[in-house]
Enzyme design. Structure first.
Site, short mmCIF file in Angstrom:
data_model
loop_
_atom_site.label_atom_id
_atom_site.label_comp_id
_atom_site.label_asym_id
_atom_site.label_seq_id
_atom_site.Cartn_x
_atom_site.Cartn_y
_atom_site.Cartn_z
N LYS A 1 10.29 21.86 4.03
CA LYS A 1 10.49 22.03 2.59
C LYS A 1 10.56 23.51 2.22
O LYS A 1 11.33 23.91 1.33
CB LYS A 1 9.38 21.33 1.81
CG LYS A 1 9.41 19.81 1.89
CD LYS A 1 10.66 19.23 1.24
CE LYS A 1 10.56 17.72 1.07
NZ LYS A 1 11.77 17.13 0.46
N TYR B 1 6.60 18.87 7.85
CA TYR B 1 7.20 18.56 6.56
C TYR B 1 7.17 19.78 5.64
O TYR B 1 8.17 20.12 4.99
CB TYR B 1 6.45 17.39 5.94
CG TYR B 1 6.78 17.07 4.51
CD1 TYR B 1 7.91 16.32 4.18
CD2 TYR B 1 5.93 17.47 3.47
CE1 TYR B 1 8.20 16.00 2.85
CE2 TYR B 1 6.21 17.15 2.16
CZ TYR B 1 7.35 16.42 1.85
OH TYR B 1 7.63 16.11 0.54
#
Length: 257
Positions: free
Chosen positions: A160, A156
Site C-alpha cells: 500500500k 500488505y
C-alpha cells in the site's frame, strides 16, 4: 446533469465491499460501470443489482495478477461503453503476519505485493491510453492507512505504501496527458473481511476520533469526488478517509497485539 453521465468506468474487486459500493455510487451518478472481480458470480450479482436500480453495468471476470486478464477487461470496457474515463484500482491481498518477522514466508510477501501493487500497475498500464483518449481520465487507487502508519501486516502495508508512491509518480507522468491519479487511504471499513467480528469492530470504534469505523459508502463517496470534475485540479494526492485515526495517536497497536 449527473457527474458521470456518459462515463465508462472499470472497477477491480467490485464483487463486494468497497468495490461494490463504489460501483453503485458511480452508476447512481450516471456512469456505465464494468464490475470486475476474480469471482465472476459476485461481480454478476453487483452488476445485476445496479441494473435493477436503473443503472448501467456489466460484469467481467478479472484476476489482476494476470496481465492477459487485465488487458481483456480493459478491452471489454472500451468495446462495451465506447470509452474508458475512470479506473478504480481496488483489488488487494492481505495475509496475516507470522509471529516473528524472520519467519515471514516469501510466497505470502510476493502474493500481497503482486495483487495489491503490481495488479494496480497492470491495470493502469492497460487503461492509460484509453484514459488519455477520453480527455477527462482519472485513476483512483484504493490504498490504506497501513501505507502511512504501522498497523501491522508487513507485506500488505509495504504494498500500500508502494501504491501511494506509484500514485505520485504516475500523476507526474500522466498529468500532462490529461489524466489525474489519486489515492484514498481508508481506515477500518466494515466489509466481509470482518464478518463474525462485530465485537472487535465495536472495540475499534472507540479508537476513532469520529467514534465509528468506516462503511464502504464512505470510501465510495471519496472515490466519486476524486474521479469527478469536482477534483479536476487534484492529482498525486493521498486522501485519508479514516475517521481521524492518522491525525491522532491511537491504541491500535495495543489492540492488534
Amino acid at each position: 446533469m449527473k457527474r458521470f453521465e456518459g462515463y465508462g468506468v472499470l472497477i477491480t474487486a467490485a464483487g463486494s465491499g468497497i468495490g461494490a459500493a463504489t460501483a453503485h455510487r458511480l452508476a447512481g451518478e450516471g456512469a456505465r460501470v464494468l464490475v470486475t472481480d476474480i469471482d465472476e458470480a459476485a461481480a454478476g450479482k453487483v452488476a445485476a443489482s445496479i441494473r435493477e436500480q436503473g443503472g448501467t453495468a456489466r460484469e467481467f471476470a478479472c484476476d489482476v495478477g494476470d496481465r492477459a486478464a487485465v488487458e481483456a477487461a480493459v478491452a471489454y470496457a472500451v468495446e462495451t461503453f465506447g470509452r474508458l474515463d475512470v479506473l478504480v484500482n481496488n483489488a488487494c491481498a492481505c495475509h496475516p503476519d507470522a509471529p516473528l518477522f524472520e519467519d515471514e514466508d516469501d510466497e505470502v510477501w510476493a502474493t500481497d505485493l503482486d495483487i495489491t501493487l503490481t495488479g494496480a500497475y497492470r491495470c493502469a498500464r492497460a487503461a492509460l491510453p484509453h484514459l488519455v483518449a477520453s480527455g477527462r481520465g482519472a485513476i483512483v487507487n484504493i490504498g490504506s492507512v497501513n501505507g502511512i502508519q504501522d498497523f501491522g501486516n508487513h507485506a500488505y502495508s509495504a504494498a500500500k505504501a508502494g501504491l501511494a508512491s506509484l500514485t505520485r509518480t504516475l500523476a507526474g507522468h500522466a498529468g500532462p496527458r490529461g489524466v489525474r491519479v489519486n489515492l484514498i487511504a481508508p481506515g477500518t471499513v466494515r466489509t466481509a473481511a470482518w464478518a463474525g467480528r462485530d465485537e472487535q469492530l465495536d472495540e475499534m470504534r472507540k479508537l476513532y476520533p469520529l467514534g465509528r469505523v468506516g462503511e464502504p459508502a464512505d470510501i465510495a463517496a471519496a472515490v466519486a469526488f476524486l474521479a469527478s470534475s469536482d477534483a479536476e485540479w487534484v492529482t498525486g494526492a493521498v486522501l485519508p478517509v479514516d475517521g481521524g485515526t492518522t491525525a491522532v495517536s491511537s491504541g491500535f497497536k495495543i489492540m492488534r497485539d
